[in-house]
Scaffold this motif. Structure first.
Motif, short mmCIF file in Angstrom:
data_model
loop_
_atom_site.label_atom_id
_atom_site.label_comp_id
_atom_site.label_asym_id
_atom_site.label_seq_id
_atom_site.Cartn_x
_atom_site.Cartn_y
_atom_site.Cartn_z
N VAL A 8 0.84 -1.11 0.05
CA VAL A 8 0.08 -0.13 0.10
C VAL A 8 0.94 1.36 0.13
CG1 VAL A 8 -0.37 0.52 2.46
CG2 VAL A 8 -2.13 1.07 0.94
N VAL A 47 -3.63 3.00 -1.90
CA VAL A 47 -4.65 2.20 -1.83
C VAL A 47 -5.49 1.63 -3.17
CG1 VAL A 47 -6.96 1.84 -0.42
CG2 VAL A 47 -4.86 3.24 0.41
N GLY A 48 -5.64 2.60 -3.96
CA GLY A 48 -6.25 2.71 -5.17
C GLY A 48 -5.74 1.46 -6.12
N ARG A 49 -4.54 1.30 -5.81
CA ARG A 49 -3.80 0.02 -6.71
C ARG A 49 -3.54 -1.24 -6.20
NH1 ARG A 49 -3.27 2.29 -11.62
NH2 ARG A 49 -2.10 4.74 -11.81
N LEU A 50 -4.01 -1.42 -5.02
CA LEU A 50 -3.88 -2.47 -4.22
C LEU A 50 -4.56 -3.86 -5.05
CD1 LEU A 50 -4.45 -2.60 -0.34
CD2 LEU A 50 -2.31 -2.98 -1.58
#
Lengths: 202, 202
Positions: free
Chosen positions: B27, B32-35
């Motif tokens: 992260v 967070v958006g590309r987890l």
DNA sequence: GCGATTAGATACACGACTGTAGCTTACGCT
DNA sequence: AGCGTAAGCTACAGTCGTGTATCTAATCGC
């Protein structure tokens, strides 16, 4: 306001500002990390090809949109009313924070990725354009006029108002009310510059 | 420390904590958006199937990791030293903020997506577990002992230290030094509770 | 009105991630 | 030593975003 009569294709300024609007909306919905050319194109009702003709990735589109966003309104310290001017300065900050550009900036600042590319463009646009912070404009004005000792206006003190608003937004997600702003001014900023707040009215 | 002799497969506690470590690292790198399950699995050197057996999406893995992260160290107001205890409380906050879990929380807070799912789990873990903020523990302690009027300890005042540190981290990306912390205490917190800071030493 | 420009619509091959399934085999317990 | 559990591997079809190429027709400037 809508200038598009029977025309079916937007061009130049009109098209670009539609795209800018689209990125800002998109970044609010999906976050910086999930920005895609596809998403922006769909939202702007244009073709991906059109985007690639001008930008090479979603972050560039976003940076461009921020760069062309309306400039930040500046506080204009007026009458002999330090407390009122401080509250108005904080209101301006809240107003900007809630604008599309402000919300986008918030979405960016803590994103691990964009740091290099975005943050630079961001600081140039958002912070350098204005002289400093919202409250410090006001505070400097009154310090120069001797309302309080100028040496109390340190970088820390200049940040108090903005910091508390930022924290409240992060914690609660809701913008502070005018009552909250007054509390910040009375309980944190004024004491820091050596001015006791007016006694609390029960 | 490394207990894995000739063993080739991790299980239970050992495996899970490796996964937790992996999400937190992931992260930080991608946001967070590309987890993704894939990214977490690769970093933890395990199979995606193993992840799906326990969690159903990357956010769940992240929340679980935060939930199992080491608890926040609490400030323990000690001797008769309000100023020193405040600085120590802020040092604790900085320390936590720079820990893997703290950095992950920062990455999450402004992410538009996770708000519903993550933030709840977050508040329970991070904020509810501790009584309140870092400095407020200290401030309450000294207010109860009459070092300053208890009615000055408002929610705004309790937030000043944390807010200024958060802002500094957002603005500069660098953690504040001990000198910065002392400045925050002397120039913002102490004045707010009616205590004049010691005269600046030139 | 004509010609240059460019928005808009396909279409394409490629890669990344998903969620599931089936299998093998290491591990821990008794 | 033997057994049940679960980790680790491979494969798969499906979805979504990418970047490029090609074609069309709408718009603007002259």
């Amino acid at each position: 306001m809508n200038e598009r009569d029977g025309r079916t294709r937007r061009r130049g300024e009109e098209l670009i500002s539609a795209i800018h609007t689209a990125v800002l909306q998109e970044v609010l919905e999906v976050g910086v990390g999930r920005l895609t050319m596809d998403g922006i194109a769909k939202r702007a009702a244009t073709a991906r090809t059109t985007l690639y003709r001008r930008w090479s990735d979603p972050i560039e589109v976003l940076v461009d949109a921020l760069y062309h966003a309306h400039p930040v309104e500046e506080p204009a310290p007026g009458a002999d009313d330090l407390r009122g001017d401080l509250i108005r300065a904080l209101q301006l900050m809240v107003k900007w924070t809630l604008s599309p550009a402000g919300l986008a900036v918030a979405a960016i600042l803590t994103d691990p990725k964009g740091s290099a590319k975005v943050s630079d463009a961001l600081f140039e646009k958002v912070f350098a354009s204005r002289g400093g912070t919202f409250t410090s404009t006001v505070l400097r004005h009154y310090a120069e006029r001797g309302h309080f000792p100028a040496e109390l206006l340190t970088p820390v003190v200049a940040d108090i108002g903005e910091a508390l608003i930022t924290k409240r937004l992060l914690d609660t997600g809701k913008p502070p009310t005018d009552v909250d702003l007054a509390a910040i001014v009375d309980q944190a900023i004024l004491p820091a510059i050596g001015l006791m707040p007016p006694p609390a009215s029960h």
